[in-house]
Design a protein around this motif. Structure first.
Motif, mmCIF file in Angstrom:
data_model
loop_
_atom_site.group_PDB
_atom_site.id
_atom_site.type_symbol
_atom_site.label_atom_id
_atom_site.label_comp_id
_atom_site.label_asym_id
_atom_site.label_seq_id
_atom_site.Cartn_x
_atom_site.Cartn_y
_atom_site.Cartn_z
ATOM 1 N N ALA A 83 0.831 -1.204 0.000
ATOM 2 C CA ALA A 83 0.000 0.000 0.000
ATOM 3 C C ALA A 83 0.868 1.256 0.000
ATOM 4 O O ALA A 83 0.564 2.244 -0.684
ATOM 5 N N LEU A 84 1.967 1.232 0.764
ATOM 6 C CA LEU A 84 2.880 2.377 0.799
ATOM 7 C C LEU A 84 3.483 2.636 -0.573
ATOM 8 O O LEU A 84 3.565 3.795 -1.022
ATOM 9 N N LEU A 85 3.888 1.578 -1.246
ATOM 10 C CA LEU A 85 4.448 1.732 -2.586
ATOM 11 C C LEU A 85 3.416 2.297 -3.551
ATOM 12 O O LEU A 85 3.729 3.149 -4.401
ATOM 13 N N LEU A 86 2.186 1.843 -3.428
ATOM 14 C CA LEU A 86 1.133 2.333 -4.313
ATOM 15 C C LEU A 86 0.801 3.798 -4.042
ATOM 16 O O LEU A 86 0.474 4.554 -4.964
ATOM 17 N N VAL A 87 0.869 4.219 -2.770
ATOM 18 C CA VAL A 87 0.636 5.626 -2.442
ATOM 19 C C VAL A 87 1.699 6.500 -3.093
ATOM 20 O O VAL A 87 1.402 7.560 -3.656
ATOM 21 N N VAL A 88 2.944 6.055 -3.007
ATOM 22 C CA VAL A 88 4.024 6.801 -3.648
ATOM 23 C C VAL A 88 3.813 6.847 -5.154
ATOM 24 O O VAL A 88 4.008 7.885 -5.799
ATOM 25 N N TRP A 89 3.379 5.722 -5.715
ATOM 26 C CA TRP A 89 3.150 5.648 -7.156
ATOM 27 C C TRP A 89 2.051 6.608 -7.603
ATOM 28 O O TRP A 89 2.106 7.177 -8.688
ATOM 29 N N ARG A 90 1.086 6.837 -6.743
ATOM 30 C CA ARG A 90 -0.037 7.711 -7.091
ATOM 31 C C ARG A 90 0.234 9.175 -6.742
ATOM 32 O O ARG A 90 -0.624 10.020 -6.956
ATOM 33 N N SER A 91 1.391 9.482 -6.210
ATOM 34 C CA SER A 91 1.693 10.868 -5.860
ATOM 35 C C SER A 91 1.810 11.722 -7.118
ATOM 36 O O SER A 91 2.076 11.216 -8.212
ATOM 37 N N ASP A 92 1.605 13.031 -6.958
ATOM 38 C CA ASP A 92 1.632 13.940 -8.105
ATOM 39 C C ASP A 92 2.987 13.926 -8.799
ATOM 40 O O ASP A 92 3.068 13.990 -10.030
ATOM 41 N N LEU A 93 4.050 13.844 -8.011
ATOM 42 C CA LEU A 93 5.393 13.854 -8.575
ATOM 43 C C LEU A 93 5.616 12.650 -9.476
ATOM 44 O O LEU A 93 6.083 12.767 -10.620
ATOM 45 N N VAL A 94 5.264 11.476 -8.971
ATOM 46 C CA VAL A 94 5.463 10.249 -9.743
ATOM 47 C C VAL A 94 4.481 10.188 -10.908
ATOM 48 O O VAL A 94 4.833 9.744 -12.006
ATOM 49 N N THR A 95 3.253 10.657 -10.698
ATOM 50 C CA THR A 95 2.268 10.649 -11.779
ATOM 51 C C THR A 95 2.750 11.469 -12.963
ATOM 52 O O THR A 95 2.567 11.084 -14.129
ATOM 53 N N GLY A 96 3.380 12.607 -12.668
ATOM 54 C CA GLY A 96 3.918 13.431 -13.743
ATOM 55 C C GLY A 96 5.006 12.712 -14.520
ATOM 56 O O GLY A 96 5.071 12.798 -15.753
ATOM 57 N N MET A 97 5.847 11.956 -13.822
ATOM 58 C CA MET A 97 6.908 11.210 -14.492
ATOM 59 C C MET A 97 6.333 10.069 -15.312
ATOM 60 O O MET A 97 6.800 9.775 -16.415
ATOM 61 N N LEU A 98 5.282 9.427 -14.776
ATOM 62 C CA LEU A 98 4.689 8.290 -15.477
ATOM 63 C C LEU A 98 3.855 8.702 -16.682
ATOM 64 O O LEU A 98 3.478 7.853 -17.483
ATOM 65 N N SER A 99 3.587 9.978 -16.797
ATOM 66 C CA SER A 99 2.840 10.448 -17.964
ATOM 67 C C SER A 99 3.648 10.342 -19.242
ATOM 68 O O SER A 99 3.111 10.478 -20.339
ATOM 69 N N GLY A 100 4.974 10.072 -19.066
ATOM 70 C CA GLY A 100 5.840 9.951 -20.231
ATOM 71 C C GLY A 100 6.394 11.276 -20.698
ATOM 72 O O GLY A 100 7.078 11.334 -21.730
ATOM 73 N N ASP A 101 6.125 12.339 -19.949
ATOM 74 C CA ASP A 101 6.619 13.662 -20.295
ATOM 75 C C ASP A 101 8.050 13.806 -19.788
ATOM 76 O O ASP A 101 8.264 13.837 -18.568
ATOM 77 N N PRO A 102 9.045 13.906 -20.664
ATOM 78 C CA PRO A 102 10.436 14.017 -20.216
ATOM 79 C C PRO A 102 10.683 15.242 -19.340
ATOM 80 O O PRO A 102 11.574 15.236 -18.492
ATOM 81 N N GLU A 103 9.870 16.299 -19.536
ATOM 82 C CA GLU A 103 10.070 17.519 -18.756
ATOM 83 C C GLU A 103 9.795 17.283 -17.275
ATOM 84 O O GLU A 103 10.421 17.902 -16.414
#
Length: 231
Positions: A15-35
């Motif tokens: 659950a802790l890992l999934l919370v981190v995965w759903r954070s705004d910072l990680v979500t932005g990285m997972l969007s595939g946007d290099p910026e």
């Protein structure tokens, strides 16, 4: 430790890992946007490396993140050599984490559901089962890790197969975001290719030696059985 404590502790960590995965910072990285990844890297290179390691662990545990997305992000921020090497290193660490998580937390629970024939097949061909699963990912990475962890496969063949298999597979995936046909091969890329060729040759030699050893053991056992029958 009791089984329910293992299950609860594993669920909390997941659950802790999934919370981190759903954070705004990680979500932005997972969007595939290099910026998004570039912004994190500019603020702190160590934070970027740590996040990519954490995301690789999540990918190896649950396969909820496309493997190529993580490699693409690493290559786009760290360059080909740096992105390839970091992807390779983190995939090995993440594979070991998943292996031990399955063995420590889940083996007692799932052992009863694993068919003895399948378990024996995995144990007898541990290196090649894991290696093929790495190079030809017909099944998710997490399934390979968990299946090996649930069996009694020792860590050594699992580690060797993961190191060699991921070395080859990640190299191919790392070329995708650059465009395989348009890649400019610089000296460090030739070094990596030589390492891949050497790793493949080493794997072939290990397999050949194991086959010879197994054949010799079978012949020795056959001779011993015949001798005991005569006497």
């Amino acid at each position: 430790m009791k089984l329910w404590i293992k299950i609860v502790s594993f669920a909390l960590i997941a659950a802790l890992l999934l919370v981190v995965w759903r954070s705004d910072l990680v979500t932005g990285m997972l969007s595939g946007d290099p910026e998004a990844g570039q912004e994190v890297s500019e603020n702190s290179r160590y934070l970027f490396l740590g996040l990519m390691l954490l995301l690789m662990v999540i990918q190896n545990l649950f396969t909820v993140i496309p493997f190529i997305l993580l490699i693409t992000m690493n290559v786009s921020i760290l360059g080909f050599a740096g992105g390839y090497l970091w992807s390779w290193a983190t995939s090995i660490l993440a594979g070991l984490v998943s292996f031990w998580a399955a063995r420590y937390w889940l083996q007692d629970f799932f052992a009863r559901w694993l068919k003895p024939s399948l378990r024996d097949r995995i144990e007898d061909n541990a290196f090649w089962v894991v290696f093929i699963g790495r190079v030809f990912p017909f099944v998710p990475t997490s399934v390979v890790n968990v299946a090996a962890g649930l069996s009694s496969v020792s860590m050594r063949p699992f580690l060797y197969a993961t190191v060699l298999g991921n070395m080859i597979y990640i190299f191919v995936l790392a070329l995708v975001p650059l465009g395989i046909m348009s890649v400019r091969f610089e000296p460090h890329m030739y070094v990596i290719m030589l390492l891949l060729a050497g790793a493949s040759a080493a794997g072939w030699r290990v397999r050949r030696r194991r086959r010879k050893r197994k054949a010799a053991e079978e012949r020795a056992a056959s001779v011993a059985d015949k001798a005991s029958t005569i006497h």
